[in-house]
Design a protein around this motif. Structure first.
Motif, mmCIF file in Angstrom:
data_model
loop_
_atom_site.group_PDB
_atom_site.id
_atom_site.type_symbol
_atom_site.label_atom_id
_atom_site.label_comp_id
_atom_site.label_asym_id
_atom_site.label_seq_id
_atom_site.Cartn_x
_atom_site.Cartn_y
_atom_site.Cartn_z
ATOM 1 N N UNK A 77 0.911 -1.262 -0.045
ATOM 2 C CA UNK A 77 0.118 -0.081 0.145
ATOM 3 C C UNK A 77 0.875 1.327 0.172
ATOM 4 N N UNK A 78 1.938 1.300 0.854
ATOM 5 C CA UNK A 78 2.600 2.457 0.756
ATOM 6 C C UNK A 78 3.527 2.615 -0.410
ATOM 7 N N UNK A 79 3.894 1.565 -1.151
ATOM 8 C CA UNK A 79 4.658 1.761 -2.306
ATOM 9 C C UNK A 79 3.908 2.380 -3.425
ATOM 10 N N UNK A 80 2.502 1.637 -3.477
ATOM 11 C CA UNK A 80 1.719 2.201 -4.401
ATOM 12 C C UNK A 80 1.080 3.574 -4.387
ATOM 13 N N UNK A 81 0.780 4.030 -3.095
ATOM 14 C CA UNK A 81 0.504 5.583 -2.730
ATOM 15 C C UNK A 81 1.746 6.335 -2.907
ATOM 16 N N UNK A 82 2.944 5.903 -2.668
ATOM 17 C CA UNK A 82 4.058 6.877 -3.017
ATOM 18 C C UNK A 82 4.441 6.952 -4.479
ATOM 19 N N UNK A 83 4.347 6.013 -5.280
ATOM 20 C CA UNK A 83 4.287 5.866 -6.589
ATOM 21 C C UNK A 83 3.285 6.754 -7.217
ATOM 22 N N UNK A 84 2.209 6.649 -6.928
ATOM 23 C CA UNK A 84 1.073 7.677 -7.618
ATOM 24 C C UNK A 84 1.557 9.128 -7.186
ATOM 25 N N UNK A 85 1.944 9.437 -6.259
ATOM 26 C CA UNK A 85 2.159 10.677 -5.719
ATOM 27 C C UNK A 85 3.446 11.140 -6.645
ATOM 28 N N UNK A 86 4.533 10.464 -6.652
ATOM 29 C CA UNK A 86 5.777 10.891 -7.162
ATOM 30 C C UNK A 86 5.451 10.892 -8.740
ATOM 31 N N UNK A 87 4.638 9.996 -9.429
ATOM 32 C CA UNK A 87 4.399 10.188 -10.929
ATOM 33 C C UNK A 87 3.635 11.574 -11.123
ATOM 34 N N UNK A 88 2.929 11.989 -10.003
ATOM 35 C CA UNK A 88 2.224 13.423 -10.251
ATOM 36 C C UNK A 88 3.041 14.569 -9.933
ATOM 37 N N UNK A 89 3.888 14.451 -8.826
ATOM 38 C CA UNK A 89 4.702 15.694 -8.415
ATOM 39 C C UNK A 89 6.011 15.471 -8.159
ATOM 40 N N UNK A 90 6.462 14.321 -8.351
ATOM 41 C CA UNK A 90 7.891 14.233 -8.207
ATOM 42 C C UNK A 90 8.200 13.689 -6.701
ATOM 43 N N UNK A 91 9.285 14.068 -6.219
ATOM 44 C CA UNK A 91 9.717 13.576 -4.931
ATOM 45 C C UNK A 91 9.724 14.685 -3.954
ATOM 46 N N UNK A 92 8.728 14.922 -3.301
ATOM 47 C CA UNK A 92 8.422 16.140 -2.297
ATOM 48 C C UNK A 92 9.083 15.517 -0.991
ATOM 49 N N UNK A 93 10.162 16.175 -0.590
ATOM 50 C CA UNK A 93 10.928 16.079 0.663
ATOM 51 C C UNK A 93 10.137 16.035 1.923
ATOM 52 N N UNK A 94 10.161 15.331 2.662
ATOM 53 C CA UNK A 94 10.044 15.308 4.352
ATOM 54 C C UNK A 94 8.437 15.408 4.367
ATOM 55 N N UNK A 95 7.694 15.175 3.382
ATOM 56 C CA UNK A 95 6.077 15.163 3.772
ATOM 57 C C UNK A 95 5.885 13.786 4.242
ATOM 58 N N UNK A 96 6.357 12.820 3.628
ATOM 59 C CA UNK A 96 5.912 11.320 4.251
ATOM 60 C C UNK A 96 6.748 10.942 5.227
ATOM 61 N N UNK A 97 7.888 11.944 5.923
ATOM 62 C CA UNK A 97 8.372 11.529 7.029
ATOM 63 C C UNK A 97 7.964 12.259 8.239
ATOM 64 N N UNK A 98 7.432 13.672 8.125
ATOM 65 C CA UNK A 98 7.121 14.181 9.426
ATOM 66 C C UNK A 98 5.767 14.372 9.495
ATOM 67 N N UNK A 99 5.078 14.686 8.502
ATOM 68 C CA UNK A 99 3.443 14.885 8.497
ATOM 69 C C UNK A 99 3.118 13.691 9.460
ATOM 70 N N UNK A 100 3.209 12.296 9.304
ATOM 71 C CA UNK A 100 2.635 11.348 10.362
ATOM 72 C C UNK A 100 2.912 11.681 11.745
ATOM 73 N N UNK A 101 4.036 12.278 12.120
ATOM 74 C CA UNK A 101 4.069 12.498 13.464
ATOM 75 C C UNK A 101 3.113 13.665 13.902
ATOM 76 N N UNK A 102 2.876 14.681 13.158
ATOM 77 C CA UNK A 102 2.152 15.615 13.493
ATOM 78 C C UNK A 102 0.721 15.205 13.496
ATOM 79 N N UNK A 103 0.170 14.191 12.634
ATOM 80 C CA UNK A 103 -0.976 13.529 12.595
ATOM 81 C C UNK A 103 -1.251 12.783 14.035
ATOM 82 N N UNK A 104 -0.256 12.018 14.466
ATOM 83 C CA UNK A 104 -0.370 11.335 15.550
ATOM 84 C C UNK A 104 -0.647 12.268 16.830
ATOM 85 N N UNK A 105 0.357 13.278 16.767
ATOM 86 C CA UNK A 105 0.008 14.331 17.868
ATOM 87 C C UNK A 105 -1.214 14.910 17.884
#
Length: 335
Positions: free
Chosen positions: A235-263
């Motif tokens: 699931x993570x691969x598919x979601x990432x591949x779709x996003x990267x195919x659309x907008x490229x490699x947006x740095x730190x979104x997938x790394x830091x946003x989950x911490x903010x969401x859990x908080x």
């Protein structure tokens, strides 16, 4: 929780409004006029065929990357796991860039780019799983191998650039990440893909919760830890591949946003997973609006006719700064 989701919805609406009026060539009054059915042909084309699909793609890509990051961090039990450091994003970038260099895909053929990025992302994940499989899915070893796989795939992307130096512009766009030039075709390809795999990720919230508690507890509850982790990574691969195919490699979104969401929404993945999607959409949309406003200000200050600041450059800088702040404030925490 309802109030927090409502606040995020209001914030998303504000960011969306700012992004629609942040670009060049149209005043806020003109944008409002076009939304009301007025405006000339050129103004309607700019807003309805360029700015509106760009806005929707930014929202959907941000949500996809945030959900993918939370799934990876839960499945691997590593707070620093993210699409950027698990081989998924570099693999998707390599696939898209290679297909573009070979003439098989391009910015004018989004479907081919999506397929190439998905193939590359799956290839990067497969390489990671092949190397980490000997550790029987150990989260720590998987994360370490992910960093190594990402470095190798980044080197292969650089080799593509050496072979096809004329593709420099394409490589930079994929590596940095940008929403510029996104049209309705990108949106029509992205949202069904993101919805399908996002729903699949939400259906895995129960197994993911057990995986976060440890493989021993998951096995005691009758869950196959390796099988559940494989599905989560898919699931993570598919979601990432779709996003990267659309907008490229947006740095730190997938790394830091989950911490903010859990908080904001707590550790219950049934709530924090859709919360991560909402926060990711707001972050990328807000960053894109800020990038467009910054581009206009910099162009005016430098007296440049056209200056474009990619949204990926802004998310990378802000994400790195935020990560440094978190690490310095919690020096005793084990990442």
């Amino acid at each position: 929780m309802i109030r927090r989701f409502a606040a995020l919805a209001v914030l998303a609406a504000v960011c969306a409004a700012v992004e629609l009026v942040a670009g060049r060539g149209m005043s806020p009054g003109t944008v409002w006029d076009v939304l009301g059915g007025g405006g000339d042909t050129t103004e309607r084309h700019i807003l309805l065929q360029l700015r509106l699909p760009r806005l929707l793609v930014a929202l959907c890509a941000g949500a996809s990357l945030a959900v993918a990051g939370l799934v990876l961090q839960s499945a691997l039990r590593n707070p620093l796991a993210g699409p950027e450091v698990t081989g998924v994003t570099p693999g998707a970038v390599l696939g898209a860039v290679t297909a573009t260099a070979l003439g098989l895909a391009g910015w004018d053929s989004p479907l081919a780019v999506v397929l190439a990025a998905c193939a590359g992302g799956c290839g990067g994940a497969a390489l990671l799983w092949l190397l980490a499989g000997r550790g029987r899915g150990d989260p720590a070893q998987t994360a370490v191998h992910g960093v190594l796989v990402s470095a190798v795939l980044g080197g292969l992307t650089a080799m593509v650039l050496l072979v096809e130096p004329g593709e420099l512009g394409s490589v930079v766009q994929w590596l940095v990440g940008t929403t510029e030039g996104r049209v309705w075709q990108h949106w029509h390809l992205l949202w069904p893909w993101a919805l399908a795999w996002g729903t699949a990720a939400w259906l895995l919230t129960g197994p993911l919760t057990l995986l976060r508690c440890g493989d021993d507890i998951a096995l005691a509850a009758g869950l196959s830890a390796r099988g559940a982790r494989t599905l989560a990574l898919l699931c993570a691969v598919a979601l990432t591949a779709g996003a990267v195919a659309a907008v490229g490699a947006l740095g730190f979104v997938g790394l830091l946003v989950p911490h903010l969401a859990v908080a904001l929404f707590g550790a219950d993945l049934r709530v924090s997973l859709p919360g991560a999607a909402a926060v990711g959409a707001v972050v990328v949309c807000g960053a894109d609006a800020a990038a467009q406003l910054s581009s206009r200000l910099l162009a005016a200050a430098l007296e440049a006719g056209r200056l474009t600041l990619p949204v990926g450059a802004l998310t990378a800088c802000l994400g790195a700064a935020l990560l440094l702040v978190v690490v310095r404030r919690t020096p005793g925490r084990t990442f």
